[in-house]
Design a protein around this motif. Structure first.
Motif, PDB file in Angstrom:
ATOM      1  N   SER A 107     -35.571 -12.040  45.936  1.00  0.00           N
ATOM      2  CA  SER A 107     -35.559 -13.461  46.304  1.00  0.00           C
ATOM      3  C   SER A 107     -36.560 -13.714  47.426  1.00  0.00           C
ATOM      4  O   SER A 107     -37.322 -14.691  47.380  1.00  0.00           O
ATOM      5  CB  SER A 107     -34.157 -13.895  46.743  1.00  0.00           C
ATOM      6  OG  SER A 107     -33.257 -13.832  45.663  1.00  0.00           O
ATOM      7  N   GLN A 146     -27.449 -13.990  42.193  1.00  0.00           N
ATOM      8  CA  GLN A 146     -28.294 -13.755  41.026  1.00  0.00           C
ATOM      9  C   GLN A 146     -28.508 -15.044  40.228  1.00  0.00           C
ATOM     10  O   GLN A 146     -29.614 -15.321  39.753  1.00  0.00           O
ATOM     11  CB  GLN A 146     -27.675 -12.675  40.148  1.00  0.00           C
ATOM     12  CG  GLN A 146     -28.637 -12.082  39.157  1.00  0.00           C
ATOM     13  CD  GLN A 146     -28.128 -10.749  38.657  1.00  0.00           C
ATOM     14  OE1 GLN A 146     -26.950 -10.614  38.337  1.00  0.00           O
ATOM     15  NE2 GLN A 146     -29.002  -9.770  38.581  1.00  0.00           N
ATOM     16  N   HIS A 147     -27.484 -15.839  40.114  1.00  0.00           N
ATOM     17  CA  HIS A 147     -27.578 -17.113  39.402  1.00  0.00           C
ATOM     18  C   HIS A 147     -28.635 -18.018  40.045  1.00  0.00           C
ATOM     19  O   HIS A 147     -29.507 -18.562  39.360  1.00  0.00           O
ATOM     20  CB  HIS A 147     -26.206 -17.797  39.405  1.00  0.00           C
ATOM     21  CG  HIS A 147     -26.239 -19.240  39.054  1.00  0.00           C
ATOM     22  ND1 HIS A 147     -26.446 -19.690  37.765  1.00  0.00           N
ATOM     23  CD2 HIS A 147     -26.111 -20.346  39.824  1.00  0.00           C
ATOM     24  CE1 HIS A 147     -26.442 -21.015  37.762  1.00  0.00           C
ATOM     25  NE2 HIS A 147     -26.235 -21.434  39.003  1.00  0.00           N
ATOM     26  N   GLU A 151     -27.128  -3.752  44.326  1.00  0.00           N
ATOM     27  CA  GLU A 151     -27.619  -4.853  43.490  1.00  0.00           C
ATOM     28  C   GLU A 151     -27.817  -6.113  44.320  1.00  0.00           C
ATOM     29  O   GLU A 151     -28.829  -6.807  44.177  1.00  0.00           O
ATOM     30  CB  GLU A 151     -26.661  -5.122  42.325  1.00  0.00           C
ATOM     31  CG  GLU A 151     -27.130  -6.209  41.381  1.00  0.00           C
ATOM     32  CD  GLU A 151     -28.435  -5.908  40.653  1.00  0.00           C
ATOM     33  OE1 GLU A 151     -29.044  -6.863  40.130  1.00  0.00           O
ATOM     34  OE2 GLU A 151     -28.862  -4.734  40.600  1.00  0.00           O
ATOM     35  N   ARG A 167     -31.019 -17.148  42.169  1.00  0.00           N
ATOM     36  CA  ARG A 167     -32.350 -16.537  42.087  1.00  0.00           C
ATOM     37  C   ARG A 167     -32.968 -16.873  40.736  1.00  0.00           C
ATOM     38  O   ARG A 167     -34.156 -17.211  40.650  1.00  0.00           O
ATOM     39  CB  ARG A 167     -32.270 -15.026  42.288  1.00  0.00           C
ATOM     40  CG  ARG A 167     -33.658 -14.358  42.274  1.00  0.00           C
ATOM     41  CD  ARG A 167     -33.591 -12.864  42.177  1.00  0.00           C
ATOM     42  NE  ARG A 167     -33.018 -12.451  40.907  1.00  0.00           N
ATOM     43  CZ  ARG A 167     -32.963 -11.204  40.474  1.00  0.00           C
ATOM     44  NH1 ARG A 167     -33.426 -10.218  41.232  1.00  0.00           N
ATOM     45  NH2 ARG A 167     -32.435 -10.915  39.323  1.00  0.00           N
ATOM     46  N   ILE A 219     -31.279  -8.197  44.977  1.00  0.00           N
ATOM     47  CA  ILE A 219     -31.417  -9.645  44.769  1.00  0.00           C
ATOM     48  C   ILE A 219     -32.005 -10.295  46.018  1.00  0.00           C
ATOM     49  O   ILE A 219     -32.880 -11.166  45.917  1.00  0.00           O
ATOM     50  CB  ILE A 219     -30.057 -10.274  44.387  1.00  0.00           C
ATOM     51  CG1 ILE A 219     -29.604  -9.763  43.017  1.00  0.00           C
ATOM     52  CG2 ILE A 219     -30.128 -11.796  44.402  1.00  0.00           C
ATOM     53  CD1 ILE A 219     -28.138 -10.010  42.716  1.00  0.00           C
ATOM     54  N   LEU A 264     -38.492  -9.654  39.290  1.00  0.00           N
ATOM     55  CA  LEU A 264     -37.053  -9.585  39.411  1.00  0.00           C
ATOM     56  C   LEU A 264     -36.531  -8.150  39.456  1.00  0.00           C
ATOM     57  O   LEU A 264     -35.352  -7.932  39.744  1.00  0.00           O
ATOM     58  CB  LEU A 264     -36.372 -10.317  38.252  1.00  0.00           C
ATOM     59  CG  LEU A 264     -36.768 -11.794  38.066  1.00  0.00           C
ATOM     60  CD1 LEU A 264     -36.091 -12.350  36.822  1.00  0.00           C
ATOM     61  CD2 LEU A 264     -36.443 -12.608  39.303  1.00  0.00           C
ATOM     62  N   THR A 321     -22.438 -11.357  44.424  1.00  0.00           N
ATOM     63  CA  THR A 321     -23.597 -10.789  43.728  1.00  0.00           C
ATOM     64  C   THR A 321     -24.036 -11.690  42.574  1.00  0.00           C
ATOM     65  O   THR A 321     -25.222 -12.012  42.441  1.00  0.00           O
ATOM     66  CB  THR A 321     -23.274  -9.365  43.221  1.00  0.00           C
ATOM     67  OG1 THR A 321     -22.852  -8.574  44.339  1.00  0.00           O
ATOM     68  CG2 THR A 321     -24.478  -8.723  42.562  1.00  0.00           C
ATOM     69  N   THR A 322     -23.104 -12.131  41.760  1.00  0.00           N
ATOM     70  CA  THR A 322     -23.473 -12.978  40.621  1.00  0.00           C
ATOM     71  C   THR A 322     -23.910 -14.367  41.076  1.00  0.00           C
ATOM     72  O   THR A 322     -24.795 -14.971  40.460  1.00  0.00           O
ATOM     73  CB  THR A 322     -22.338 -13.079  39.584  1.00  0.00           C
ATOM     74  OG1 THR A 322     -21.160 -13.600  40.200  1.00  0.00           O
ATOM     75  CG2 THR A 322     -22.041 -11.710  38.971  1.00  0.00           C
TER      76      THR A 322
END
Length: 161
Positions: free
Chosen positions: A22, A138-139, A14, A141, A18, A160, A134-135
């Protein structure tokens, strides 16, 4: 515990996704939009991209209990590059470093070894750090995607996934 390695692999997959998406979005940004700032208190698009691309490597330094000056130096080094491909290279390199670190961790350490960032009194286990990286990526992005939508870039959810 095969399940632990499967979860680790899924999180790394994941994070890698990302990074790739990105990079795809960053390549679409016109340099004339680097100064775009939705609100005075928010980062400019360039500052946001610089932060996003720093996430894997800076968060890895944080979880490895590096000092604040070491992390600030990394961020300053990244901020010296405003070439899109150079910025993407920072993120790809950080991803490679995170992958190597996490894949080399024995399961016991991945699940139970706690490390403490310079800015908190408590630590987190390495598995939680991988979720955090990871989060976090993602935030940011998603923030970049929103900035780009606001600037009328031709992007959609398929950029995405």
């Amino acid at each position: 515990m095969q399940a632990v390695n499967e979860i680790k692999a899924l999180l790394l997959e994941e994070l890698d996704h990302i990074v790739k998406t990105s990079a795809h979005l960053i390549r679409k940004i016109s340099p004339e939009h680097w100064d775009y700032r939705p609100q005075p208190t928010m980062r400019s698009l360039l500052e946001l991209v610089e932060h996003l691309v720093s996430v894997p490597s800076s968060d890895l330094l944080i979880l490895q209990e590096s000092s604040e000056p070491a992390i600030r130096k990394l961020e300053a080094d990244i901020a010296e590059d405003n070439d899109k491909e150079a910025l993407i290279a920072w993120m790809v390199s950080g991803m490679d470093q995170v992958r190597k670190y996490m894949e080399e961790l024995p399961e016991e350490e991945f699940l139970h070894k706690k490390t403490k960032p310079f800015y908190l009194e408590h630590g987190s286990v390495q598995a939680k750090w991988l979720i955090e990286i990871t989060t976090h990526a993602q935030h940011h992005r998603a923030q970049m995607f929103t900035y780009m939508k606001t600037l009328s870039y031709e992007i959609n959810m398929f950029d995405l996934y």
